[in-house]
Write a protein that holds these residues in place. Sequence first.
Motif, PDB file in Angstrom:
ATOM      1  N   THR A  46       0.850  -1.187   0.000  1.00 35.08           N
ATOM      2  CA  THR A  46       0.000   0.000   0.000  1.00 35.08           C
ATOM      3  C   THR A  46       0.883   1.233   0.000  1.00 35.08           C
ATOM      4  O   THR A  46       1.714   1.409   0.893  1.00 35.08           O
ATOM      5  CB  THR A  46      -0.922   0.012   1.233  1.00 35.08           C
ATOM      6  N   GLU A  64      -2.013   7.414  -4.387  1.00 30.68           N
ATOM      7  CA  GLU A  64      -2.682   6.542  -5.355  1.00 30.68           C
ATOM      8  C   GLU A  64      -2.000   6.588  -6.713  1.00 30.68           C
ATOM      9  O   GLU A  64      -1.982   5.587  -7.452  1.00 30.68           O
ATOM     10  CB  GLU A  64      -4.152   6.976  -5.484  1.00 30.68           C
ATOM     11  N   GLN A  73      -9.542  -6.058  -6.542  1.00 25.15           N
ATOM     12  CA  GLN A  73     -10.958  -5.679  -6.494  1.00 25.15           C
ATOM     13  C   GLN A  73     -11.645  -6.502  -5.407  1.00 25.15           C
ATOM     14  O   GLN A  73     -11.553  -7.736  -5.393  1.00 25.15           O
ATOM     15  CB  GLN A  73     -11.636  -5.916  -7.844  1.00 25.15           C
ATOM     16  N   CYS A 100      -9.096  -1.238  -5.166  1.00 21.61           N
ATOM     17  CA  CYS A 100      -8.245  -0.582  -4.166  1.00 21.61           C
ATOM     18  C   CYS A 100      -7.344   0.429  -4.883  1.00 21.61           C
ATOM     19  O   CYS A 100      -6.558   0.063  -5.769  1.00 21.61           O
ATOM     20  CB  CYS A 100      -7.400  -1.612  -3.432  1.00 21.61           C
ATOM     21  N   THR A 117      -3.526   0.162  -2.999  1.00 25.87           N
ATOM     22  CA  THR A 117      -2.921  -1.145  -2.712  1.00 25.87           C
ATOM     23  C   THR A 117      -2.768  -1.953  -3.992  1.00 25.87           C
ATOM     24  O   THR A 117      -3.686  -2.003  -4.822  1.00 25.87           O
ATOM     25  CB  THR A 117      -3.770  -1.925  -1.697  1.00 25.87           C
ATOM     26  N   PHE A 163      -8.644  -5.585   5.208  1.00 27.64           N
ATOM     27  CA  PHE A 163      -8.809  -4.307   4.528  1.00 27.64           C
ATOM     28  C   PHE A 163      -9.832  -3.475   5.298  1.00 27.64           C
ATOM     29  O   PHE A 163     -10.926  -3.942   5.639  1.00 27.64           O
ATOM     30  CB  PHE A 163      -9.296  -4.516   3.084  1.00 27.64           C
ATOM     31  N   ASP A 207     -10.473   3.266   3.543  1.00 28.07           N
ATOM     32  CA  ASP A 207      -9.288   4.045   3.196  1.00 28.07           C
ATOM     33  C   ASP A 207      -9.303   5.379   3.933  1.00 28.07           C
ATOM     34  O   ASP A 207     -10.265   6.148   3.852  1.00 28.07           O
ATOM     35  CB  ASP A 207      -9.256   4.290   1.684  1.00 28.07           C
ATOM     36  N   GLN A 232      -4.444   0.793   5.001  1.00 32.64           N
ATOM     37  CA  GLN A 232      -5.556   0.144   4.348  1.00 32.64           C
ATOM     38  C   GLN A 232      -5.452  -1.370   4.447  1.00 32.64           C
ATOM     39  O   GLN A 232      -6.429  -2.069   4.424  1.00 32.64           O
ATOM     40  CB  GLN A 232      -5.615   0.569   2.866  1.00 32.64           C
ATOM     41  N   SER A 233      -4.260  -1.906   4.527  1.00 33.83           N
ATOM     42  CA  SER A 233      -4.079  -3.343   4.650  1.00 33.83           C
ATOM     43  C   SER A 233      -3.160  -3.618   5.814  1.00 33.83           C
ATOM     44  O   SER A 233      -2.283  -2.832   6.132  1.00 33.83           O
ATOM     45  CB  SER A 233      -3.500  -3.926   3.362  1.00 33.83           C
TER      46      SER A 233
END
Length: 376
Positions: free
Chosen positions: A167, A171, A201, A313, A316, A365, A368, A374-375
């Motif tokens: 992650t 983005e 996904q 995601c 990630t 997960f 966000d 996030q993970s």
Amino acid sequence: MSFEDLSFVTVDAHGSQNILEGIITAISKCKVQHNQLLKEQQDLSRARDEQVDLAEQYRQRTVKLRTSLEEDKCDQARDVDSERKKMAALHEEESRLKREIQRAEEELQLEEESTHQLKQQTDVSTAAVPEKKVVFTGMTGDGANALNFDVKPHIVYPMEEGTALITFEEELVAQKILSLREHKVDLGGDCAITLEAKLIQLLVPCQVEMDTEVCSRRVLVSNLPKVAEDRLLDKLEIHFAKRKNGGGEVEESDMLHDSGNVVITFTENNVAKGLTDKQYHDVEFEKGRKHSVKVTPFLNGEITSFQTRLSACGRTVLLTGIPAIMEQENLQDLLEIHFQKTSNGGGEVDAFLYNPMGQHTLALFKEDCPTEDQSQ
């Protein structure tokens, strides 16, 4: 004049003359009578012909009348049959309308029952939610009057062997890694491995519908004082077990630690409503001191509709094709260092999780958030 009237007698000339005149006169009378008979015969013949014509006319009229009567009878039979069919159709339509009316009345009754139940839930929905202090933060949006519940997803993702989840803080970095797809990672010396970056996904809930109903044996107690949990539950059970306080036999009491409220379950069905109708109750938690608690209906819920959607995601990336060629910690450090370098298309890493061959790992997960991973 008959022949007996004629007789041969000897008469003189003067007498013969008289006889001849008598004969002539008799002949004249006979002619007159004959003519009269002929005329009467003609009249009778003409009258007979007229009667025959009249009889024929009557016969034809009779045939026409009989034919007309038969036609009228057939028309009447057809009309009667048509009216009978119309009546049957009307009776069938009437029966159908009666059935529709009955079905509509049943549906209306069900709607009224559902409306009554929804009204009951609406009446208690405000009271059933414990009071909390809120403050306006400046955020606005549509659907201010809608009854919604904000659910933060916690999705468990089973990782395959020889994969890693990385992650990034931005983005754009994750999208760049995905666009490059294959990445050659140098592990030192002449050793290098080629990994593939894949998009993740996840199925996330997008709409949840619930049917709720007021529980007949449970109540929700809020506005509680700061007291130890055991003491708090004991005092509540003692208070609401007494008939003079409107209570009844208590089956159990449970503390809801996320809200700090208590759910009390009674053995009888008619106790909860009386307590919620009064709503506020003074309970003695300390000797000589009482505290006003709020008793509201407890709602049971059942999920009736649950819809999900695929969500990509954004930050990630899934790395696949990682062989077991060195220790887990060393390989994880090398991979993380590789994808932190901007020269390799990477950037600052927010979280990294490696699942080597022969192991089973579950990644969690969460929603966000810039301040949270996030993970994990």
